[in-house]
Scaffold this active site. Structure first.
Site, short mmCIF file in Angstrom:
data_model
loop_
_atom_site.label_atom_id
_atom_site.label_comp_id
_atom_site.label_asym_id
_atom_site.label_seq_id
_atom_site.Cartn_x
_atom_site.Cartn_y
_atom_site.Cartn_z
N LYS A 198 0.94 -1.07 -0.02
CA LYS A 198 0.07 -0.13 0.08
C LYS A 198 0.90 1.10 0.05
O LYS A 198 1.14 1.68 1.03
CB LYS A 198 -0.91 0.20 1.09
CG LYS A 198 -2.12 0.97 1.14
CD LYS A 198 -3.04 0.42 0.12
CE LYS A 198 -4.30 1.40 -0.01
NZ LYS A 198 -5.43 0.94 -0.97
N SER A 222 -8.42 -0.18 -4.37
CA SER A 222 -8.83 0.15 -3.06
C SER A 222 -10.36 0.30 -2.89
O SER A 222 -11.04 -0.79 -3.09
CB SER A 222 -8.01 1.63 -2.77
OG SER A 222 -7.72 1.64 -1.42
#
Length: 594
Positions: free
Chosen positions: A188, A388
């Site tokens: 991430k 996401s």
């Protein structure tokens, strides 16, 4: 007194609408006066891709003033109409000199191949292909035309993909800025530029992985369309750059010529008396149909693009919407309208989003679940991104269709703040803070980094969001949670990679998703497509801004109604439809104007 104030507010809004509306109507009348003649036989459409593309067409009552060719789905819709229009004999494409978004190129490539399969030629002309990001995707789209031209003395620089990231750690260290962020997990990497001065191993791995996938897909597509082995195409492009003339000699393109020469070539293919017509002009005068036929069965289409946020008042792409964003209340309302419509058999949910708020994403996902519970399958069609939060809202759909180069996944979370107290102190600014209540009260103060107890609480919160995301994906994709954790960690995948991991069901474009929706709903033959807008209309936004009565919002429509011009009445018709929807009415189809 209250009634008087409401009346004054209504008059004020009426005047505001008048001063906004009159210029709009004048513009519409001027456009009508300049409207091109009806489409003649042997018409060649000219599609200019040099101005950039959104994923989806402008929506709302002012969409009539915006060319639909500014969006991937708008182009595809118009090309499908042109395929069946006997007046249309070909297509000329003006290529951008840099990179198209890979998923946009994928979608348009499918549309080009369908157009050609209908027996209609395409010619793609570029003023060079230059080393700009994803230029290989532009070249892959050009190759799908079957006839690639470059301007003389231009350059062929489609030799690979390149991507730059800027890292700010040294700058922040120099000025005392303290990034206080956490990630779940190592892939991430959205906040990595704040935390590091170079790629971490995981960041580098993830970036090279999706870039390599996009590059391999572009090479394979070019090889298939040029009729050459993939290895040979790879060798040729990587040995570049070339002049246009050398690229032609190597078989990478077909012709070198000026735009006028290319125009003559495509007109000759179209037949005697052929003429060029701007793609936007054709799109503007082509009737927009609600669907593929007159069947009673309806497939609802809900399209969203941009960052995901809570609340209402989202803006669609286009000149009147500014930057696009997705508001959870608006999307939930669109889903509820589709659920309440007894004619709707299934829903196609078009997503082009890099993510956003987890709470907003959960509200939208709840609407997806509600539609499925009502017996209406939801099929996701992924555009440029569905990553996401964009993947969160897709994760429990009945079926997921992605472009091969859609960027998706990124199942993870990040959050935090910048601590600016030290940095400001170097400029003589002293930040001080006060609080009452628990230790968490000033956790997000920009005065200083989080305390140890605050950081521990924040970490637990992040863990909860991440595990919730993993659980939703595991349930929706019928995967063991441990397997989801292996492929999650915030990592981005292309659609092709995601299919192999079970995150995507099928590779294809928007109309492939429509076919899946029809199949899941048991619809045979034609079905109507009906758009349910997930954006707040300008009319409703004005009403909320001024708090006026519904009657005042009809002033503009009344002005237009006095005019006999069909374009003005079409525009005000769209405004009236938007007003009715704002009042809760179910406007089933766009009005027809003779």
């Amino acid at each position: 007194m209250k009634k008087f104030l409401v009346t004054i507010a209504g008059v004020f809004v009426g005047l505001a609408l008048f001063f906004i509306g009159v210029p709009v109507l004048v513009f519409a009348w001027a456009a009508a006066a300049a409207r091109p003649a009806p489409v003649a036989d042997h018409t060649v459409l000219v599609l200019d891709l040099r101005g950039g593309l959104a994923d989806q067409p402008p929506q709302g009552p002012f969409a009539a003033l915006s060319g639909r060719a500014a969006s991937v789905l708008g182009i595809e819709e118009t090309l499908r109409a042109a395929e069946h229009d006997s007046h249309i004999a070909g297509l000329m494409v003006r290529l951008p000199e840099g990179g198209l978004a890979p998923a946009a190129a994928d979608e348009l490539r499918l549309a080009f191949k369908s157009f050609r399969a209908a027996g209609k030629p395409i010619l793609a002309h570029g003023q060079g292909l230059y080393a700009d990001g994803t230029v290989m995707s532009t070249y892959a789209l050009a190759a799908a035309s079957g006839d690639v031209w470059l301007q003389p003395a231009s350059s062929f620089q489609a030799t690979g993909l390149a991507h730059d990231d800027m890292f700010f750690k040294n700058l922040f260290d120099r000025h005392g800025v303290k990034p206080d962020y956490q990630q779940r997990y190592e892939y991430k990497n959205a906040v990595n530029p704040f935390l590091y001065d170079d790629y971490t191993p995981a960041h580098r791995e993830a970036e090279l992985s999706w870039m390599g996938s996009v590059y391999a897909i572009a090479l394979a597509d070019v090889a298939a369309d040029r009729g050459r082995p993939t290895d040979r195409i790879k060798t040729l492009v990587e040995a570049g750059p070339y002049s246009a003339e050398t690229a032609r000699a190597l078989g990478l393109i077909d012709h070198v010529g000026e735009v006028k020469e290319a125009e003559k070539a495509i007109l000759a293919k179209a037949g005697a008396g052929a003429r060029l017509v701007d793609f936007d002009d054709y799109a503007a005068q082509t009737d927009r149909h609600d669907g593929e036929g007159d069947a009673r069965s309806t497939i609802a289409v809900i399209s969203v693009e941009g960052d995901i946020m809570t609340g209402k008042g989202g803006s669609a792409p286009g000149p009147f919407g500014g930057g696009a964003n997705i508001r959870s209340d608006d999307v939930e309302k669109a889903f509820q309208s589709a659920i309440d419509d007894s004619d709707v058999r299934a829903i196609v949910f078009r997503i082009s989003s890099p993510g956003g708020s987890d709470t907003a994403s959960e509200q939208i996902l709840s609407a997806v679940r509600a539609a499925k519970a009502a017996g209406k399958p939801v099929v996701v069609s992924m555009g440029e991104y569905a990553a996401s939060g964009g993947y969160w809202i897709a994760s429990q759909a009945s079926d997921i269709v992605a472009e091969p180069t859609t960027l998706t996944g990124s199942i993870g979370v990040f959050g935090g703040k910048f601590a600016l107290g030290e940095a400001l102190g170097r400029f003589g600014v002293d930040m001080r803070g006060l609080k009452v209540g628990g230790d968490w009260a000033d956790a997000f103060s920009s005065r200083a980094p989080m305390s140890a107890t605050q950081r521990a609480a924040f970490s637990a919160w992040m863990d909860g969001i991440y595990e919730g995301f993993v659980g939703r994906v595991a349930q929706g994709r019928h995967l063991p949670p441990d397997r989801v954790r292996e492929i999650a960690k915030g990592r981005v995948w292309t659609g092709e990679q995601a299919k192999g991991l079970g995150l995507v069901d099928q590779i294809g474009g928007f109309y492939d998703a429509v076919d899946v929706a029809k199949h899941l709903a048991g619809v045979n033959g034609a079905a109507r497509l009906r758009a349910y807008e997930a954006y707040t209309s300008p009319i409703e936004a004005l009403r909320r801004m001024f708090g006026a009565s519904a009657g005042a919002a009809r002033v503009l429509a009344a002005i237009g109604g006095l005019a006999g011009d069909p374009s003005a009445r079409a525009l005000t018709g769209q405004i009236e439809d938007a007003q009715l929807r704002a009042e809760g009415a179910n406007v089933l189809a766009p009005r027809l104007v003779n």
